[in-house]
Design a protein around this motif. Structure first.
Motif, PDB file in Angstrom:
ATOM      1  N   ASN A 314      35.283  51.017  29.716  1.00  0.00           N
ATOM      2  CA  ASN A 314      36.062  50.269  30.697  1.00  0.00           C
ATOM      3  C   ASN A 314      37.570  50.546  30.615  1.00  0.00           C
ATOM      4  O   ASN A 314      38.377  49.731  31.036  1.00  0.00           O
ATOM      5  N   SER A 317      38.645  52.916  35.682  1.00  0.00           N
ATOM      6  CA  SER A 317      37.608  52.546  36.640  1.00  0.00           C
ATOM      7  C   SER A 317      36.788  53.773  37.026  1.00  0.00           C
ATOM      8  O   SER A 317      37.268  54.904  36.950  1.00  0.00           O
TER       9      SER A 317
ATOM     10  N   LEU B  48      43.237  48.705  41.382  1.00  0.00           N
ATOM     11  CA  LEU B  48      42.017  48.564  40.588  1.00  0.00           C
ATOM     12  C   LEU B  48      42.260  48.873  39.109  1.00  0.00           C
ATOM     13  O   LEU B  48      41.751  48.172  38.225  1.00  0.00           O
ATOM     14  N   GLU B  49      43.024  49.924  38.838  1.00  0.00           N
ATOM     15  CA  GLU B  49      43.339  50.266  37.445  1.00  0.00           C
ATOM     16  C   GLU B  49      44.073  49.120  36.749  1.00  0.00           C
ATOM     17  O   GLU B  49      43.803  48.783  35.611  1.00  0.00           O
ATOM     18  N   LEU B  52      41.904  46.064  35.866  1.00  0.00           N
ATOM     19  CA  LEU B  52      40.740  46.350  35.020  1.00  0.00           C
ATOM     20  C   LEU B  52      40.707  45.540  33.712  1.00  0.00           C
ATOM     21  O   LEU B  52      39.646  45.023  33.329  1.00  0.00           O
ATOM     22  N   THR B  55      39.049  42.127  33.976  1.00  0.00           N
ATOM     23  CA  THR B  55      37.673  42.021  34.482  1.00  0.00           C
ATOM     24  C   THR B  55      36.676  41.878  33.338  1.00  0.00           C
ATOM     25  O   THR B  55      37.042  41.988  32.174  1.00  0.00           O
ATOM     26  N   GLU B 141      33.479  47.033  43.461  1.00  0.00           N
ATOM     27  CA  GLU B 141      34.908  46.945  43.183  1.00  0.00           C
ATOM     28  C   GLU B 141      35.480  45.609  43.649  1.00  0.00           C
ATOM     29  O   GLU B 141      36.384  45.061  43.015  1.00  0.00           O
TER      30      GLU B 141
END
Lengths: 334, 334
Positions: A314, A317, B48-49, B52, B55, B141
């Motif tokens: 992780n 992504s 998204l990075e 991360l 998450t 996502e």
């Protein structure tokens, strides 16, 4: 392998040999298909294209079950029954693990002693390979060669515990699952989803006082399968018992597969499924080719492994990893 | 969509907004992820990075069942139960058919009226798209964004009749199958293999005199599931009854998912599965990217369609078709 290394035939010799049913040449042709050498690719493709019009006339049956269920003895007995019924058969196996386990299935031909010596049967030891996709592709193409050689039944054996069942399911018309009586620990070896793939479940070793337990297991599976959805081909999976020792149940399985063929040809699902399978193999082939391309390029391969580790933990992504790998591929090619 | 078109935020605004749990910005971020515009890609990746590290803290639950089983009312009731138990939840849906059917699932937020207005819940209408892969990727996502926004439960809904269940199964920790009492015709709508994927089956609509039939159905499924192999996580799938009307069974489902999490975290299979899922999404992403590349190039796309037809009708082998397409791709790029 020795034969092949000694002598490579011309495309015409392979093609004519296979079509005329010459089993020495059939073996050599399968070895050609299995070859990892780049220089064999064009020849393999040429042979395969030429024999294509002679394929598709057999019934293709996948056979799976955990180790210990008696696959080899079943196939030996069922194969001889097919021959007695006027059929001929080729037996192939998908076993990506055969390299490690030194040929756990079909590696030793003597396990199907009568069948492998019979003029109406052809038993091919397991193809070896590092990737399931590669092994499966070779098995599928080997099956086409066997069809062109005139065999009316193709049996594809798989070990029932891994990923290979989906691959087999994608190349056969009928999927037979062998099970032992008693839903005990041995069940846990079977991969989830396989049960629902089965067109028929046969409880093996229904002999030597085990008949009652086998019958009861069959009834339990029959009850259970009724709760499950049917395939889109509207075939209700059958459950039976059999014995490789005394031949009990072989005729029933033979008849059931015949009934399945009549049923699915009748509602069009037989041919439809084959068309879809062709398409699936094409698409899988493109992905495999892509993977092979990545593997043959050092920098792509290093990046792939690096990204896999980062994605697993992780750290980046999947989206970014995908983009990075793709960018690298585009750079490599252009 | 309107909001998004009016205003595109900076990466920092998206990131801070999502992490702080601002649901307007969360919605905008999901819209960004779903965008098909090439110029949005880099921004989406950056967002998204950055999120991360925030998450992975929720429990991800897939919910499926045929139309008519009562998925929406179930999710509404179960979601409110989660909130009563101190949780918060985001509801997403995978439905590649939503374009055609004008939003058959979650398309109409009013179907989860209380839940969609609740401050502890976030209901996102179905992403639309032409390919399942694309829709599934966006949903996965989007789920990551919802996790970063602090939701402790992610529910991913799917229709139960297509290919989307495997995609959902590949992105969730726990897979819940909703079924109706009576193993009748409605069963045939469910795709094969889904039953074996389920970590739990809940018989819905166990109310208004239907309780006995539901209990009986549950017992039948319980018996059947015992015949089936367990997952490698050694979790024995559970079967229960429930009612979205009166809330019966919601606590049991909540407790079961908790027990599942304790069990799989205990034997390490929870984290193992998530690592494998990450890897699967990476590999799927590479294939999708390749497909998209083929689609954006006219000559490759034409060749692809041409070859598909020829392969389907057995005019050329999958092997040759693969080689031809790959050669064309290499030519296009270099």
């Amino acid at each position: 392998m020795t034969t092949y290394r000694r002598k490579r035939l011309s495309a015409q010799e392979y093609i004519e040999g296979v079509i005329s049913g010459n089993r020495t040449i059939l073996s050599q042709a399968i070895t050609l298909i299995e070859s990892k050498l780049t220089e064999d690719e064009a020849l393999a493709e040429e042979v395969l294209e030429a024999i294509l019009p002679y394929t598709g006339k057999s019934i293709r049956v996948g056979i799976t079950g955990v180790p210990g269920v008696g696959k080899s003895t079943f196939i030996e007995r069922f194969g001889l029954h097919l021959i007695d019924s006027g059929q001929s058969l080729a037996v192939l196996a998908i076993d990506p693990s055969s390299q490690r386990s030194k040929g756990s299935i079909l590696g030793d031909k003597t396990r199907m002693e009568q069948l492998s010596r019979h003029p109406k049967a052809y038993v091919r030891p397991s193809a070896s390979g590092s990737s399931l996709g590669g092994v499966a592709h070779k098995t599928r193409e080997s099956a086409l060669l066997c069809e062109a050689a005139g065999f009316t039944w193709i049996l594809v054996e798989t070990v029932g515990v891994g990923q290979s069942e989906t691959a087999v399911h994608d190349m056969v018309d009928f999927f037979l699952l062998l099970m032992l009586a008693g839903a005990g620990d041995e069940l846990q070896g079977i991969k989830k989803g396989i049960m629902e793939m089965a067109d028929m479940i046969a409880i093996t070793k229904s002999d030597q006082g085990n008949e009652k337990a086998a019958k009861q297991a069959a009834q339990e599976y029959r009850n259970a399968l009724h709760l499950f959805p049917m395939n889109e081909n509207l075939w209700q999976p059958k459950v039976s018992t059999c014995s490789a020792l005394n031949g009990m149940g072989m005729e029933e399985i033979y008849q059931t597969i015949g009934a399945f063929q009549t049923h699915t040809e009748g509602n069009g699902s037989f041919q439809k499924r084959r068309r879809e399978q062709n398409l699936t193999w094409f698409k899988t082939g493109v992905v495999m080719r892509m993977e092979r391309f990545i593997q043959t390029n050092k920098s792509s391969q290093d990046l792939m492994h690096h990204l896999e580790e980062k994605v697993k933990s992780n750290q980046i992504s999947a989206l970014k990893a995908t983009r990075l790998l793709f960018d690298e591929l585009m750079n490599t090619i252009s």
